[in-house]
Design a protein around this motif. Structure first.
Motif, PDB file in Angstrom:
ATOM      1  N   ILE A 250      36.229  43.372  40.451  1.00 17.25           N
ATOM      2  CA  ILE A 250      35.744  42.845  39.159  1.00 17.25           C
ATOM      3  C   ILE A 250      34.680  43.780  38.597  1.00 17.25           C
ATOM      4  CG2 ILE A 250      34.546  40.913  38.020  1.00 17.25           C
ATOM      5  CD1 ILE A 250      35.874  39.030  40.077  1.00 17.25           C
ATOM      6  N   GLU A 251      33.755  44.172  39.486  1.00 18.51           N
ATOM      7  CA  GLU A 251      32.676  45.078  39.041  1.00 18.51           C
ATOM      8  C   GLU A 251      33.217  46.374  38.472  1.00 18.51           C
ATOM      9  OE1 GLU A 251      30.077  45.669  42.385  1.00 18.51           O
ATOM     10  OE2 GLU A 251      29.532  43.534  42.398  1.00 18.51           O
ATOM     11  N   LYS A 252      34.295  46.865  39.061  1.00 20.83           N
ATOM     12  CA  LYS A 252      34.866  48.139  38.609  1.00 20.83           C
ATOM     13  C   LYS A 252      35.807  47.974  37.430  1.00 20.83           C
ATOM     14  CE  LYS A 252      34.516  50.775  42.854  1.00 20.83           C
ATOM     15  NZ  LYS A 252      34.679  52.200  42.956  1.00 20.83           N
ATOM     16  N   GLY A 253      35.964  46.750  36.975  1.00 21.08           N
ATOM     17  CA  GLY A 253      36.811  46.512  35.802  1.00 21.08           C
ATOM     18  C   GLY A 253      38.298  46.458  36.117  1.00 21.08           C
ATOM     19  N   HIS A 254      38.661  46.269  37.383  1.00 20.35           N
ATOM     20  CA  HIS A 254      40.081  46.198  37.747  1.00 20.35           C
ATOM     21  C   HIS A 254      40.558  44.753  37.916  1.00 20.35           C
ATOM     22  CE1 HIS A 254      40.751  50.468  38.179  1.00 20.35           C
ATOM     23  NE2 HIS A 254      39.625  50.564  38.873  1.00 20.35           N
ATOM     24  N   ALA A 255      39.660  43.816  37.792  1.00 27.36           N
ATOM     25  CA  ALA A 255      40.059  42.415  37.976  1.00 27.36           C
ATOM     26  C   ALA A 255      39.180  41.544  37.098  1.00 27.36           C
ATOM     27  CB  ALA A 255      39.916  42.018  39.438  1.00 27.36           C
ATOM     28  N   TYR A 256      39.682  40.349  36.793  1.00 27.81           N
ATOM     29  CA  TYR A 256      38.910  39.454  35.932  1.00 27.81           C
ATOM     30  C   TYR A 256      39.132  38.000  36.341  1.00 27.81           C
ATOM     31  CZ  TYR A 256      43.554  39.129  33.812  1.00 27.81           C
ATOM     32  OH  TYR A 256      44.908  38.945  33.622  1.00 27.81           O
ATOM     33  N   PRO A 257      38.053  37.216  36.311  1.00 28.13           N
ATOM     34  CA  PRO A 257      38.222  35.788  36.596  1.00 28.13           C
ATOM     35  C   PRO A 257      38.613  35.047  35.313  1.00 28.13           C
ATOM     36  CG  PRO A 257      35.888  36.393  36.521  1.00 28.13           C
ATOM     37  CD  PRO A 257      36.649  37.602  36.116  1.00 28.13           C
TER      38      PRO A 257
ATOM     39  N   VAL B 264      41.342  34.493  39.853  1.00 30.04           N
ATOM     40  CA  VAL B 264      40.992  35.891  39.580  1.00 30.04           C
ATOM     41  C   VAL B 264      42.277  36.704  39.612  1.00 30.04           C
ATOM     42  CG1 VAL B 264      39.637  37.899  40.285  1.00 30.04           C
ATOM     43  CG2 VAL B 264      38.737  35.603  40.703  1.00 30.04           C
ATOM     44  N   TYR B 265      42.461  37.526  38.574  1.00 30.24           N
ATOM     45  CA  TYR B 265      43.663  38.361  38.494  1.00 30.24           C
ATOM     46  C   TYR B 265      43.331  39.829  38.577  1.00 30.24           C
ATOM     47  CZ  TYR B 265      46.427  34.318  37.128  1.00 30.24           C
ATOM     48  OH  TYR B 265      47.068  33.126  37.132  1.00 30.24           O
TER      49      TYR B 265
ATOM     50  N   ALA C 183      47.613  37.376  41.079  1.00 28.86           N
ATOM     51  CA  ALA C 183      46.443  36.607  41.519  1.00 28.86           C
ATOM     52  C   ALA C 183      45.804  37.225  42.758  1.00 28.86           C
ATOM     53  CB  ALA C 183      46.854  35.175  41.823  1.00 28.86           C
ATOM     54  N   LEU C 184      44.503  37.418  42.704  1.00 28.58           N
ATOM     55  CA  LEU C 184      43.723  37.826  43.873  1.00 28.58           C
ATOM     56  C   LEU C 184      43.095  36.593  44.512  1.00 28.58           C
ATOM     57  CD1 LEU C 184      41.860  40.854  42.233  1.00 28.58           C
ATOM     58  CD2 LEU C 184      43.856  40.952  43.732  1.00 28.58           C
ATOM     59  N   TRP C 185      42.755  35.633  43.655  1.00 31.50           N
ATOM     60  CA  TRP C 185      42.129  34.395  44.113  1.00 31.50           C
ATOM     61  C   TRP C 185      42.744  33.241  43.329  1.00 31.50           C
ATOM     62  CZ3 TRP C 185      39.130  33.562  48.210  1.00 31.50           C
ATOM     63  CH2 TRP C 185      38.455  32.338  48.304  1.00 31.50           C
ATOM     64  N   LYS C 186      43.093  32.192  44.047  1.00 32.36           N
ATOM     65  CA  LYS C 186      43.715  31.036  43.387  1.00 32.36           C
ATOM     66  C   LYS C 186      42.773  29.845  43.444  1.00 32.36           C
ATOM     67  CE  LYS C 186      48.441  32.325  44.564  1.00 32.36           C
ATOM     68  NZ  LYS C 186      49.652  31.958  45.289  1.00 32.36           N
TER      69      LYS C 186
ATOM     70  N   TRP D  24      33.769  32.183  42.181  1.00 31.95           N
ATOM     71  CA  TRP D  24      34.591  31.665  41.064  1.00 31.95           C
ATOM     72  C   TRP D  24      34.974  30.209  41.302  1.00 31.95           C
ATOM     73  CZ3 TRP D  24      36.332  35.468  44.557  1.00 31.95           C
ATOM     74  CH2 TRP D  24      35.730  36.715  44.338  1.00 31.95           C
ATOM     75  N   GLY D  25      34.340  29.603  42.264  1.00 29.58           N
ATOM     76  CA  GLY D  25      34.624  28.210  42.600  1.00 29.58           C
ATOM     77  C   GLY D  25      35.479  28.101  43.839  1.00 29.58           C
ATOM     78  N   GLU D  26      35.778  26.858  44.222  1.00 24.63           N
ATOM     79  CA  GLU D  26      36.595  26.634  45.409  1.00 24.63           C
ATOM     80  C   GLU D  26      37.996  27.216  45.197  1.00 24.63           C
ATOM     81  OE1 GLU D  26      36.391  24.610  48.443  1.00 24.63           O
ATOM     82  OE2 GLU D  26      34.252  25.018  48.172  1.00 24.63           O
ATOM     83  N   GLY D  27      38.521  27.850  46.235  1.00 23.21           N
ATOM     84  CA  GLY D  27      39.876  28.393  46.097  1.00 23.21           C
ATOM     85  C   GLY D  27      40.343  29.062  47.367  1.00 23.21           C
ATOM     86  N   ARG D  28      41.424  29.812  47.247  1.00 29.44           N
ATOM     87  CA  ARG D  28      41.963  30.526  48.414  1.00 29.44           C
ATOM     88  C   ARG D  28      42.518  31.876  47.959  1.00 29.44           C
ATOM     89  NH1 ARG D  28      47.769  29.387  48.500  1.00 29.44           N
ATOM     90  NH2 ARG D  28      48.189  27.716  47.038  1.00 29.44           N
ATOM     91  N   PRO D  29      42.628  32.811  48.914  1.00 30.76           N
ATOM     92  CA  PRO D  29      43.078  34.150  48.512  1.00 30.76           C
ATOM     93  C   PRO D  29      44.553  34.176  48.141  1.00 30.76           C
ATOM     94  CG  PRO D  29      42.680  34.045  50.902  1.00 30.76           C
ATOM     95  CD  PRO D  29      42.287  32.723  50.347  1.00 30.76           C
ATOM     96  N   GLY D  30      44.894  35.104  47.259  1.00 30.82           N
ATOM     97  CA  GLY D  30      46.308  35.381  46.990  1.00 30.82           C
ATOM     98  C   GLY D  30      46.858  36.142  48.176  1.00 30.82           C
ATOM     99  N   TRP D  31      48.164  36.282  48.224  1.00 31.52           N
ATOM    100  CA  TRP D  31      48.783  36.888  49.402  1.00 31.52           C
ATOM    101  C   TRP D  31      48.500  38.389  49.484  1.00 31.52           C
ATOM    102  CZ3 TRP D  31      54.454  38.666  49.367  1.00 31.52           C
ATOM    103  CH2 TRP D  31      54.813  39.179  50.621  1.00 31.52           C
TER     104      TRP D  31
END
Ligand SMILES: [Zn+2]
Length: 464
Positions: free
Chosen positions: A128-135, A141-142, A181-184, A197-204
């Motif tokens: 996210i910091e590097k601009g490759h992902a966004y919540p 998070v994608y 998805a990186l985080w669901k 980003w709140g409660e969740g689980r990792p993407g595969w």
């Protein structure tokens, strides 16, 4: 040593990043059910590859993962009422047991997805910091594929091709339908972990990138997996890791073929899944290995009705040569370099186990002739076969026991006069007239047949 590299589409001379050492990773199993033949094949292939690389002098660190949180596991948990983590653990134990029975070696590093949640969260944060992902507002998070221009390099497709290859969902919070998805974010009743980003689980996909980083750092030599994982899973692994590190992630991508059953894709929905346990209840574990390694790892394996019975027949014939040696008092000892050289040549050419196994037919033929002619090389040859082919997990059984257990006695259509005597003998046995039974057995033998008693009567076989 040549390896076919999916990344370049070519067989290439292998060169490790660090002299004499190899970092190797293979995607493991999503533990939503028992181990099937596809799992066994994949575990076996990468174990064999690892063992061969060790044999030719490399120090190999081999890591594999268990995906122990995922949609399918959650669905199973809901279906069975067993909590997802308990269900996953139960399956891991079950799978380990079957792999042990198959005698597949353990990797040096085993990682479970749920053991590296912190690493995964850290990884995503940096992307996210590097601009490759966004919540998104929802707490997902994608990964942004537009931020990674070489996306599609492994599967040799451009973004437009890739678009046709994915099931585009209707999530309007995605910037590009290919973003993954990186985080669901957590749904009601699902296992979840706290995150920024709140409660969740990792993407595969992120699992494998994070585990590789944890186990090896930024770069590895070899990454393996089934051909069905090239897109999107491995493509996404490359995007995640390289976007983060700015370095080439994997030097050699190796992909194994898939299992087909009578020409059809094997899948749970088609109901043609072959469980490893069932196969090994029916055939010897060595038979399963022999059958699976009879095809080059890149080719698909078509499981026909004959695949395993034929493999078992060959193994029984091979073991008979060991038994013959023992019978003739041949001492199984010594070396026979040509056998090992030939094996190494085959394996050095992109791990050609199919060729290595087909060489066995002529080796055993020569060894058998050597036994019969009293040539002392017989013992050396057999000892070398045992030593060399232990890398493929073969010839580790006791010959006599293997033959006794797995030799199929085919019921032959004996001539009527033989059957008549067999029937008389059956009657004599029913009357407990053992003397007569023995007499009649001798008659059957004289007619050129053997008779074996069984629960439902007898089996006649032509004398060898
Ligand atoms: Zn993976």
């Amino acid at each position: 040593m040549k390896i076919y590299n999916t990344l370049t589409g070519k067989k290439q001379e292998f060169k490790p990043i660090e002299e004499g050492k190899i970092k190797m990773y293979a995607c493991g199993i999503t533990v939503s059910g028992e181990a099937h033949i596809g799992h066994a094949y994949q575990a076996l292939i990468y174990d064999v590859i690892r063992k061969f690389l060790e044999k030719i002098g490399y120090e190999v660190t081999y890591a594999r993962n268990y995906t122990d949180v995922d949609d399918k596991i959650i669905a199973k948990s809901n279906e069975t009422g067993i909590p997802a983590d308990k269900y996953a653990l139960m399956m891991i134990k079950n799978i380990d047991k079957q792999m042990e029975r198959l005698k597949v070696g353990e990797p040096n590093v085993w990682i479970k997805a749920t053991q590296c949640i912190d690493d995964i969260i850290g990884f995503i944060n940096q992307l996210i910091e590097k601009g490759h992902a966004y919540p998104t507002e929802k707490g997902d998070v994608y990964f942004s594929v537009d931020s990674f221009p070489s996306y599609g390099r492994l599967s040799h497709r451009n973004l437009e091709d890739a678009m046709n290859g994915v099931r585009v969902d209707n999530d309007e919070s995605k910037k590009n339908p290919l973003d993954f998805a990186l985080w669901k974010s957590a749904k009601q009743g699902e296992p979840s972990w706290a995150s920024p980003w709140g409660e969740g689980r990792p993407g595969w996909h992120i699992e494998c990138s994070a585990m590789n980083k944890k186990a090896f750092g930024d770069r590895i030599d070899i990454h393996g997996g089934g051909r069905d994982l090239i897109f999107p899973h491995h493509e996404n692994e490359i995007a995640q890791t390289e976007a983060l590190t700015g370095k080439p992630f994997v030097n050699y991508w190796i992909h194994n073929g898939l299992i087909k059953v009578n020409g059809q894709k094997m899948s749970k929905s088609l109901g043609n899944s072959l469980l490893l346990k069932d196969l090994m209840d029916k055939y010897s574990p060595e038979t399963v290995k022999f059958a699976l390694l009879s095809t080059n790892y890149r080719g698909d394996i078509n499981v026909t009705d004959n695949l395993f019975p034929d493999a078992e027949k060959h193994l029984v014939e091979f073991y008979k040569v060991f038994a013959l040696a023992k019978e003739k008092g041949v001492e199984i000892d010594g070396e026979y370099k040509q056998i090992d050289d030939k094996f190494n040549d085959a394996m050095s050419d992109d791990f050609n186990t199919a060729l290595a196994l087909s060489d066995l037919f002529s080796h055993f033929k020569t060894a058998k002739n050597a036994i019969l002619s009293g040539d002392e090389k017989a013992g050396c040859m057999l000892n070398q076969i045992k030593k060399t082919y232990s890398l493929l997990g073969l010839f580790e059984e006791n010959a006599e026991e293997f033959i006794k257990k797995y030799q199929k006695v085919e019921k032959v259509q004996a001539p009527k006069e033989v059957i008549d005597v067999a029937e008389q003998r059956l009657k004599a046995r029913a009357e407990k007239d053992w003397a007569k039974s023995d007499e009649l057995r001798a008659v059957i033998n004289q007619m050129g047949y053997d008779i074996k008693d069984s629960k439902d009567g007898y089996t006649l076989t032509k004398k060898q």
